[in-house]
Design an enzyme around this catalytic site. Structure first.
Site, PDB file in Angstrom:
ATOM      1  N   GLY A 168     -16.380   2.658  -5.665  1.00  0.00           N
ATOM      2  CA  GLY A 168     -17.517   2.889  -5.543  1.00  0.00           C
ATOM      3  C   GLY A 168     -17.665   3.749  -3.963  1.00  0.00           C
TER       4      GLY A 168
ATOM      5  N   HIS B 106      -8.338   6.125 -18.761  1.00  0.00           N
ATOM      6  CA  HIS B 106      -9.208   5.037 -18.269  1.00  0.00           C
ATOM      7  C   HIS B 106     -10.448   5.022 -19.217  1.00  0.00           C
ATOM      8  CE1 HIS B 106      -6.724   4.766 -14.580  1.00  0.00           C
ATOM      9  NE2 HIS B 106      -7.353   6.184 -14.301  1.00  0.00           N
TER      10      HIS B 106
ATOM     11  N   CYS C  42      -8.648  10.056  -9.860  1.00  0.00           N
ATOM     12  CA  CYS C  42      -9.234  10.417 -11.151  1.00  0.00           C
ATOM     13  C   CYS C  42     -10.351   9.705 -11.537  1.00  0.00           C
ATOM     14  CB  CYS C  42      -8.181  10.172 -12.081  1.00  0.00           C
ATOM     15  SG  CYS C  42      -7.298   8.219 -11.793  1.00  0.00           S
TER      16      CYS C  42
ATOM     17  N   GLY D 235      -4.708   9.531  -3.808  1.00  0.00           N
ATOM     18  CA  GLY D 235      -3.875   8.260  -3.334  1.00  0.00           C
ATOM     19  C   GLY D 235      -3.985   8.305  -1.828  1.00  0.00           C
TER      20      GLY D 235
HETATM   21  N1  LIG Z   1      -0.965   9.782 -11.836  1.00  0.00           N
HETATM   22  C1  LIG Z   1      -2.240   9.765 -11.946  1.00  0.00           C
HETATM   23  O1  LIG Z   1      -2.880   9.073 -12.777  1.00  0.00           O
HETATM   24  C2  LIG Z   1      -3.235  10.149 -10.696  1.00  0.00           C
HETATM   25  C3  LIG Z   1      -4.469  10.794 -10.914  1.00  0.00           C
HETATM   26  C4  LIG Z   1      -5.286  11.280 -10.094  1.00  0.00           C
HETATM   27  C5  LIG Z   1      -4.678  11.234  -8.477  1.00  0.00           C
HETATM   28  N2  LIG Z   1      -3.243  10.949  -8.478  1.00  0.00           N
HETATM   29  C6  LIG Z   1      -2.701  10.937  -6.920  1.00  0.00           C
HETATM   30  O2  LIG Z   1      -2.004  12.022  -6.945  1.00  0.00           O
HETATM   31  C7  LIG Z   1      -0.675  11.952  -5.998  1.00  0.00           C
HETATM   32  C8  LIG Z   1       0.403  12.121  -6.872  1.00  0.00           C
HETATM   33  O3  LIG Z   1       0.509  11.080  -7.870  1.00  0.00           O
HETATM   34  P1  LIG Z   1       1.507  11.341  -9.131  1.00  0.00           P
HETATM   35  O4  LIG Z   1       1.026  10.290 -10.254  1.00  0.00           O
HETATM   36  O5  LIG Z   1       1.640  12.849  -9.552  1.00  0.00           O
HETATM   37  O6  LIG Z   1       3.096  10.735  -8.470  1.00  0.00           O
HETATM   38  P2  LIG Z   1       4.258  10.895  -9.208  1.00  0.00           P
HETATM   39  O7  LIG Z   1       4.232  11.236 -10.568  1.00  0.00           O
HETATM   40  O8  LIG Z   1       4.931   9.754  -8.485  1.00  0.00           O
HETATM   41  O9  LIG Z   1       4.899  12.317  -8.430  1.00  0.00           O
HETATM   42  C9  LIG Z   1       5.060  12.520  -7.151  1.00  0.00           C
HETATM   43  C10 LIG Z   1       5.990  13.540  -6.989  1.00  0.00           C
HETATM   44  O10 LIG Z   1       6.266  13.627  -5.356  1.00  0.00           O
HETATM   45  C11 LIG Z   1       7.798  13.418  -5.151  1.00  0.00           C
HETATM   46  N3  LIG Z   1       7.893  12.743  -3.908  1.00  0.00           N
HETATM   47  C12 LIG Z   1       8.348  11.380  -3.836  1.00  0.00           C
HETATM   48  N4  LIG Z   1       8.349  11.198  -2.333  1.00  0.00           N
HETATM   49  C13 LIG Z   1       8.283  12.304  -1.972  1.00  0.00           C
HETATM   50  C14 LIG Z   1       8.456  12.595  -0.348  1.00  0.00           C
HETATM   51  N5  LIG Z   1       8.598  11.620   0.421  1.00  0.00           N
HETATM   52  N6  LIG Z   1       8.255  13.813  -0.135  1.00  0.00           N
HETATM   53  C15 LIG Z   1       7.860  14.831  -0.943  1.00  0.00           C
HETATM   54  N7  LIG Z   1       7.727  14.567  -2.496  1.00  0.00           N
HETATM   55  C16 LIG Z   1       8.089  13.344  -2.761  1.00  0.00           C
HETATM   56  C17 LIG Z   1       8.182  13.084  -6.320  1.00  0.00           C
HETATM   57  O11 LIG Z   1       9.527  13.375  -6.538  1.00  0.00           O
HETATM   58  P3  LIG Z   1      10.515  12.561  -7.209  1.00  0.00           P
HETATM   59  O12 LIG Z   1      10.579  12.418  -8.581  1.00  0.00           O
HETATM   60  O13 LIG Z   1      11.742  13.416  -7.279  1.00  0.00           O
HETATM   61  O14 LIG Z   1      11.107  11.297  -6.521  1.00  0.00           O
HETATM   62  C18 LIG Z   1       7.449  13.486  -7.479  1.00  0.00           C
HETATM   63  O15 LIG Z   1       7.757  14.884  -7.958  1.00  0.00           O
HETATM   64  C19 LIG Z   1      -1.160  10.511  -5.503  1.00  0.00           C
HETATM   65  O16 LIG Z   1      -1.938  10.571  -4.184  1.00  0.00           O
HETATM   66  C20 LIG Z   1      -1.972   9.615  -6.560  1.00  0.00           C
HETATM   67  O17 LIG Z   1      -2.532   8.683  -6.211  1.00  0.00           O
HETATM   68  C21 LIG Z   1      -2.635  10.459  -9.516  1.00  0.00           C
END
Ligand SMILES: NC(=O)c1ccc[n+]([C@@H]2O[C@H](COP(=O)([O-])OP(=O)(O)OC[C@H]3O[C@@H](n4cnc5c(N)ncnc54)[C@H](OP(=O)(O)O)[C@@H]3O)[C@@H](O)[C@H]2O)c1
Length: 364
Positions: free
Chosen positions: A195, A220, A140, A110
């Protein structure tokens, strides 16, 4: 033992923490969480030291009876490597904290590419991250594309790839995401960012992507068309993909007609959280027309970047070669779905098997 701090314990972070625990050469130094919610309770139950991502909210942890070991600064100071799995953009804000402690950091897809020294996919460019101060595991979708295109390029040469990405609207826990009842070109502009993002780990492989969002949370799905320089037989492609540890070639006889059954299969296989770390390529979808290869693959957005994050930790720490790290990660996680019968693309009689939906066959 590498002490790994996980900042952000959501969809990706909690899986990374468990994957770290499964590795023979890593341990979880702690996990940083912002809210004292069910995920924080799970982390505590699993014995992960909890750190406050937002010190202003520390009181809510105490009120819930959750013990805090410190804040993100403390975690960065005590860890050998940080995996930042916070929401998009937060990692960039945290980067200075990790750098101040000289702690190498793995970021997620992200974040913008310039958050880290190098963008990372183990199959594509592990060596570029060895000894670097930071790496960004690509998203992903980008991870899945790089895993598929890297071996195709090595074996047959990729002239051009064109991929339509049917993207899940949100993760199962993301109650606020949509669409609810729509099919949305997203982004409406072409190509989507995926891409160009592949270009950060496979710069010599041209790929255009079109993105849509649909109201599902499961996975996906990619419709893939790759123009190859040296056209193979379809079975050669199947053999090639079957040899990739992070690609599961799904045989037709399984009757897996979509993401729903793939997830069910993962649960039946006892996968943690029903995760599918591998790209799931339908063997029967692999087709070659002249120099054009076609296939469908499904991508479990919640988990395919998890083994990559583990490999990125070893690359930054410089503790393993690409082959060593991938083998160790895969063995520790239990990568590879065994379907128990040979001939992924052919039925027992040697005839192509086509499993249709609701009794439909290839003749319908
Ligand atoms: N989910 C997917 O499908 C996916 C796939 C590949 C890559 N990603 C990438 O992986 C990363 C995380 O995504 P995710 O889906 O795991 O997000 P998520 O489920 O929203 O989890 C984010 C975590 O970070 C915490 N957080 C929020 N604000 C924060 C802050 N200011 N400082 C420190 N921690 C904080 C949240 O805590 P609280 O819940 O307590 O607020 C939560 O534990 C992103 O870059 C995303 O683009 C996601």
């Amino acid at each position: 033992m590498l002490r790994v701090g996980v900042v952000g314990y959501g969809t990706i972070g909690k899986r990374v923490a468990d994957a770290v625990t499964a590795q023979p050469d890593m341990t979880v130094a702690g996990v940083a969480k912002r809210s004292a919610n069910y995920e924080a309770a799970t982390a505590a139950e699993r014995g992960y030291p909890l750190y406050a991502a937002d010190p202003d909210r520390a009181g809510s942890f105490r009120a819930a009876g959750l013990v805090l070991a410190g804040d993100v600064d403390d975690l960065a100071a005590g860890a050998d490597v940080i995996v930042d799995a916070t929401p998009a953009g937060v990692g960039a804000e945290n980067a200075a904290t990790y750098a101040a402690h000289g702690t190498p950091a793995v970021f997620q897809g992200g974040e913008a590419a310039d958050v880290a020294e190098v963008s990372f996919c183990a199959r594509a460019n592990y060596d570029e991250a060895v000894g670097a101060a930071s790496a960004r595991v690509v998203s992903c979708n980008t991870t899945a594309l790089a895993r598929l295109l890297a071996p195709l390029d090595e074996a047959f040469g990729v002239e051009k790839a064109r991929v339509t990405l049917v993207r899940r609207g949100g993760d199962p826990a993301q109650t606020g995401r949509g669409p609810i009842n729509d099919v949305v070109p997203n982004p409406i502009t072409v190509p989507s960012h995926h891409g160009p993002d592949v270009g950060t780990v496979l710069p010599d492989v041209p790929v255009d992507t079109l993105g849509l969002k649909v109201p599902v949370t499961l996975m996906h799905t990619h419709g893939v068309n790759v123009t190859l320089e040296r056209p193979p037989e379809a079975d050669e492609v199947r053999d090639l993909l079957a040899g990739e540890s992070r690609i599961a070639l799904v045989p037709g006889w399984l009757g897996v007609d979509g993401a729903g059954k793939l997830k069910d299969l993962a649960l039946d296989a006892g996968r943690p959280r029903g995760d599918l770390w591998e790209n799931c390529v339908w063997a029967d979808s692999v087709a070659v027309r002249d120099r054009d290869l076609y296939c469908f693959q499904a991508v479990h957005q919640e988990s395919d970047v998890v083994p990559e994050s583990i490999d990125a930790v070893r690359a930054l720490a410089g503790t393993a070669t690409a082959a060593e790290s991938v083998a160790r990660t895969d063995a520790a996680l239990g990568m590879g779905l065994s379907f128990g019968a040979p001939g992924y693309g052919d039925g027992p009689t040697g005839r192509p098997v086509s499993v249709g939906v609701d009794g439909a066959t290839a003749d319908d």
